[in-house]
Motif scaffolding. Structure first.
Motif, short mmCIF file in Angstrom:
data_model
loop_
_atom_site.label_atom_id
_atom_site.label_comp_id
_atom_site.label_asym_id
_atom_site.label_seq_id
_atom_site.Cartn_x
_atom_site.Cartn_y
_atom_site.Cartn_z
N ILE A 174 48.51 39.04 54.13
CA ILE A 174 49.36 39.78 53.18
C ILE A 174 48.60 40.86 52.40
CG2 ILE A 174 49.01 38.23 51.22
CD1 ILE A 174 51.95 38.43 50.61
N SER A 175 47.30 40.72 52.26
CA SER A 175 46.55 41.67 51.43
C SER A 175 46.58 43.08 52.00
CB SER A 175 45.10 41.20 51.28
OG SER A 175 45.03 40.11 50.39
N ILE A 176 46.44 43.23 53.31
CA ILE A 176 46.44 44.57 53.91
C ILE A 176 47.80 45.25 53.75
CG2 ILE A 176 46.25 45.84 56.09
CD1 ILE A 176 43.98 43.95 56.87
N PRO A 177 48.91 44.57 54.06
CA PRO A 177 50.22 45.21 53.81
C PRO A 177 50.42 45.59 52.34
CG PRO A 177 50.49 43.32 55.26
CD PRO A 177 49.08 43.30 54.79
N LEU A 178 49.97 44.73 51.42
CA LEU A 178 50.11 45.05 50.01
C LEU A 178 49.24 46.26 49.63
CD1 LEU A 178 50.18 41.51 48.34
CD2 LEU A 178 52.10 43.08 48.65
N ALA A 179 48.05 46.35 50.22
CA ALA A 179 47.18 47.50 49.97
C ALA A 179 47.83 48.78 50.47
CB ALA A 179 45.82 47.28 50.62
N ARG A 180 48.51 48.68 51.61
CA ARG A 180 49.20 49.87 52.14
C ARG A 180 50.33 50.31 51.22
NH1 ARG A 180 49.45 47.77 58.42
NH2 ARG A 180 47.39 48.56 59.06
N ILE A 181 51.03 49.33 50.64
CA ILE A 181 52.09 49.67 49.69
C ILE A 181 51.49 50.38 48.48
CG2 ILE A 181 53.66 48.67 47.99
CD1 ILE A 181 54.99 48.75 50.53
N GLN A 182 50.35 49.86 47.99
CA GLN A 182 49.68 50.52 46.86
C GLN A 182 49.38 51.97 47.19
OE1 GLN A 182 46.72 47.06 45.94
NE2 GLN A 182 46.57 48.54 44.27
N SER A 183 48.84 52.20 48.38
CA SER A 183 48.51 53.57 48.81
C SER A 183 49.76 54.43 48.90
CB SER A 183 47.80 53.53 50.16
OG SER A 183 46.58 52.82 50.07
N ALA A 184 50.84 53.84 49.42
CA ALA A 184 52.10 54.58 49.54
C ALA A 184 52.62 54.98 48.16
CB ALA A 184 53.14 53.74 50.29
N VAL A 185 52.51 54.06 47.20
CA VAL A 185 52.94 54.35 45.83
C VAL A 185 52.13 55.51 45.26
CG1 VAL A 185 52.98 53.46 43.47
CG2 VAL A 185 53.83 52.04 45.34
N ILE A 186 50.82 55.47 45.47
CA ILE A 186 49.94 56.54 44.96
C ILE A 186 50.31 57.89 45.56
CG2 ILE A 186 47.56 57.39 44.95
CD1 ILE A 186 46.69 54.40 44.83
N GLU A 187 50.58 57.91 46.87
CA GLU A 187 50.94 59.17 47.54
C GLU A 187 52.26 59.73 47.01
OE1 GLU A 187 49.02 60.99 49.59
OE2 GLU A 187 47.54 59.46 49.05
N LEU B 1 59.25 58.50 35.79
CA LEU B 1 59.27 57.90 37.13
C LEU B 1 57.85 57.59 37.61
CD1 LEU B 1 60.97 56.91 39.42
CD2 LEU B 1 61.06 59.25 40.34
N LYS B 2 56.92 58.48 37.28
CA LYS B 2 55.51 58.21 37.60
C LYS B 2 55.06 56.90 36.94
CE LYS B 2 53.42 62.81 38.22
NZ LYS B 2 52.43 63.75 37.67
N SER B 3 55.39 56.74 35.67
CA SER B 3 54.99 55.53 34.94
C SER B 3 55.61 54.28 35.58
CB SER B 3 55.42 55.63 33.47
OG SER B 3 54.76 56.68 32.82
N GLU B 4 56.87 54.39 36.01
CA GLU B 4 57.55 53.26 36.64
C GLU B 4 56.83 52.86 37.92
OE1 GLU B 4 61.56 51.05 36.80
OE2 GLU B 4 61.29 52.86 35.62
N LEU B 5 56.49 53.83 38.74
CA LEU B 5 55.81 53.54 40.00
C LEU B 5 54.39 53.02 39.75
CD1 LEU B 5 57.01 56.53 42.21
CD2 LEU B 5 57.43 54.11 42.64
N GLN B 6 53.72 53.58 38.76
CA GLN B 6 52.38 53.08 38.43
C GLN B 6 52.42 51.62 38.01
OE1 GLN B 6 51.33 55.97 35.47
NE2 GLN B 6 50.32 57.35 36.92
N ASP B 7 53.45 51.25 37.24
CA ASP B 7 53.60 49.86 36.81
C ASP B 7 53.84 48.94 38.01
OD1 ASP B 7 53.96 47.92 34.51
OD2 ASP B 7 55.89 47.67 35.52
N LEU B 8 54.69 49.36 38.93
CA LEU B 8 54.94 48.56 40.14
C LEU B 8 53.68 48.47 41.00
CD1 LEU B 8 58.50 49.91 41.04
CD2 LEU B 8 57.94 47.68 40.07
N GLY B 9 52.93 49.55 41.05
CA GLY B 9 51.66 49.52 41.79
C GLY B 9 50.68 48.53 41.20
N ARG B 10 50.61 48.46 39.87
CA ARG B 10 49.74 47.49 39.21
C ARG B 10 50.16 46.06 39.53
NH1 ARG B 10 48.95 51.57 35.06
NH2 ARG B 10 51.12 51.31 34.41
#
Length: 658
Positions: free
Chosen positions: A333-346, A356-365
């Motif tokens: 699960i860690s690799i898929p979650l890391a990919r989601i983090q990267s997708a959020v950052i992009e 909206l940036k703040s909302e996505l940053q919070d979900l990324g955290r």
């Protein structure tokens, strides 16, 4: 019991002693009744605050603990410009403090002061988030969810404090309109004066007294780490804290300091980004196709990961499964979650909308924290924790990965008992026989804290009688439930119902309820926990009847207050030893044994004594209450440790029933 000293080290202590005297300031309050025990407690609290020394104080039922710590705390707060934090465990006590006790203090004192209730910020509606959710409704929410948003909007225009206590919303919708740390900020939401959380926050800044619960206190304390900001305080500069219902501190603190990864919570976070079933979410609104693909793949990875865990764990005996070694399953699960983090950052890089940036940053955290938590759980780091998997939810359909410190005393010692920090811990049940309250102090790291044990003003010799049945078979005996049924029925007749029947096993409760329901329902107003009514509903119904019989397990042993004749009998079906196969209990017993101690004498027995005292404490709540305690466990008579239980109970007549 420690006697009250007559000589005072300061004018403050002497003033508090005078205020609680027969002709003191408190005598002006309605229904005032002088209690030497209350006066003693108030003076001890005053001394601890002045000396900046931690205090652990047991004060029996009826002492009037709330006023005994509120008045010296508030006066000390005002005189020294320090915030007083009052932390409790139950909502009932918080409501009592704010609705009854603090208003009494306000009328008595000539000094005005401000008091505020602090709730976790997720309890508060954020109007700005609600407005944004309504505007983006079609892309983020299904039709039923949009109707829920409209209901929340209508409520928001009428509510005063905007908290969950007034509304029961859809959790998935509420998570997208409530206050969140990096989204609902003073800069964004604090300028118009309509944000419920920011308004509450402003009240906190001005408040002299802040009431909160233990869970929130330790959540905030743990999130602040060892910051220099708290050098002379806990949550605010130079504050001090009063812990009421302190007997729950150890378990609550462990949960907040430990690790917890919820399958349900992780899927809720992913759902806000993109839900494959409804095709709704932030990524849908932003037309972020690559991020949508990654989120869809992660949904599948999460389901597969937790599915493998469920197959690996053995939940046949209970809803908890202890994990004793690293590597329970492969980390898929860690690799898929890391990919989601990267997708959020992009996606964030493409945005101009700061909210909206703040909302996505919070979900990324949150995704990062879940990934870290899964890694820590699977690798079992740190190694002084106990790790287990728990089935959660009403249908046990979700899993949670848990890890808490086995021995939290050292952690709490660092967090609560540093120099220049002052805390007072109080409860009606902290002692297991010794006046120095050593067992409790050692459990919470208060090794050098002062200790005081104050008795109850109630006349237990006249108000209470204990019956111990000598011959009740062992639960493994085929005749056990039949005998239990006979004795419960016998003592219910003595009190004409009006009884709590307390069990240590839900299985036994349920079986006895089925056996006895036909008869009890004809004779009394009968209720059984887990049989259709909530705990609150059962308690309210019980209070309104004069023939109630309530079968309850763990949550009815403590924190329940039924004064008057409605409760005249408490039947203890079994001495409340903790189940030794629960992961936390099992790990604590192993830890004590590995350090050369005696797990039974050092943990199992004192914990059971405390639990029994709490159960017995449900009976006598006022000076006019009376009734009987029934113990249907012969071990209290024929085991060497039985005397320890009886000696820990209030002194009253004991009758052995043969």
């Amino acid at each position: 019991m420690i006697a009250l000293r007559e000589h005072f080290d300061s004018e403050f202590g002497e003033n508090i002693h005078s205020m609680f005297g027969k002709d003191g300031l408190l005598s002006k309050a309605k229904k005032f009744e002088y209690r030497a025990e209350q006066q003693q407690m108030a003076v001890e609290v005053a001394r601890a605050l002045e000396a900046a020394h931690p205090l652990v104080i047991e004060a029996g039922t009826g002492v009037g603990k709330s006023l005994a710590y509120l008045i010296p705390s508030i006066l000390f707060s005002l005189e020294n410009h320090r915030k007083a934090i009052v932390s409790t465990h139950t909502i009932n006590l918080q409501e009592q403090l704010l609705g009854k006790d603090i208003p009494i203090v306000r009328k008595l004192l000539s000094h005005p002061f401000e008091a505020a209730l602090l709730k976790g910020r997720h309890n508060y509606l954020c109007p700005n988030r609600l407005d944004r959710a309504l505007k983006a409704g079609n892309e983020l929410f299904t039709s039923p969810e949009q109707q829920e948003l409209l209901r929340i909007k209508a409520w928001s225009e009428q509510t005063k404090d905007g908290t969950l206590s007034e509304i029961d919303p859809d959790p998935s919708v509420w998570s997208q309109v409530c206050s969140e740390a990096h989204i609902c900020t003073p800069k964004v939401c604090g300028t118009e004066g309509r944000c419920f959380y920011q308004n509450a926050r402003r009240k906190l800044i001005c408040a002299d007294v802040i009431v909160m619960n233990h869970t929130l206190f330790f959540l905030l304390l743990a999130s602040m780490g060892d910051s220099d900001r708290r050098t002379h305080g806990y949550l605010f500069p130079n504050d001090f804290v009063i812990f009421d219902e302190a007997h729950t501190l150890e378990s609550v603190a462990a949960r907040q300091i430990g690790v917890g990864v919820s399958q349900y919570g992780l899927k809720q976070t992913l759902q806000r980004l993109y839900n494959p079933k409804t095709q709704k979410g932030i990524f849908t609104a932003l037309r972020a196709q690559e991020a949508i693909r990654e989120t869809t793949a992660t949904w599948e990875a999460v389901d597969k990961f937790f599915g493998i865990i469920e197959l690996t764990a053995d939940f046949q005996k209970s809803k908890e499964y202890r994990v004793r070694a690293p590597g329970l399953v492969d980390d898929t699960i860690s690799i898929p979650l890391a990919r989601i983090q990267s997708a959020v950052i992009e996606v964030i890089k493409t945005l101009d909308d700061e909210t909206l940036k703040s909302e996505l940053q919070d979900l990324g955290r949150r995704i990062r924290d879940a990934r870290t938590g899964v890694d820590d759980f699977l690798q079992q780091k740190p190694d002084n924790y106990v790790y287990w998997i728990e089935q959660t939810g009403k249908t046990a359909a979700s899993l949670t990965l848990n890890a808490v410190p086995i021995d939290i005393a050292l952690v709490l010692n660092r967090m609560l008992f540093k120099e220049e920090k002052t805390c007072v811990m109080t409860s009606a049940t902290l002692s297991v026989g010794r006046d120095d309250l050593a067992y409790f102090r050692n459990r919470v790291g208060g090794y050098d804290a002062a200790a005081t044990k104050i008795g109850s003003p109630f006349d237990y010799e006249k108000q209470m009688r204990i019956f111990v049945v000598q011959k009740v078979p062992d639960p493994r005996d085929p005749e056990y439930e039949k005998e239990l049924e006979r004795w419960i029925g016998h003592f219910l007749e003595k009190s004409k119902g009006r009884a709590f029947v307390l069990f240590t096993s839900y299985k036994t409760l349920s079986s006895l309820a089925e056996r006895m329901k036909p008869l009890l329902s004809r004779r009394y107003t009968f209720m059984a926990q887990g049989h259709g009514m909530s705990r609150t509903q059962m308690l309210e119904r019980f209070k309104l009847t004069n023939d109630g019989v309530l079968f309850g397990t763990d949550s009815f042993w403590t924190g329940v207050d039924v004064p008057g004749e409605a409760l005249s009998n408490v039947i203890i079906t079994r001495l409340p030893f903790a189940v030794p196969d629960h992961p936390i209990v099992e790990a604590k017993l192993e830890f004590i044994e590995s350090n050369g101690g005696d797990p039974f004498l050092e943990y199992s027995l004192p914990e059971a004594i405390l639990k029994l005292r709490q159960g017995v404490g449900r009976l006598i709540r006022t000076k006019t209450d009376s009734g009987l305690i029934v113990i249907l466990d012969q071990r209290i008579l024929n085991k060497h440790y039985g005397k320890a239980f009886l000696q820990a109970l209030p002194p009253c007549p004991v009758e052995i029933v043969k």
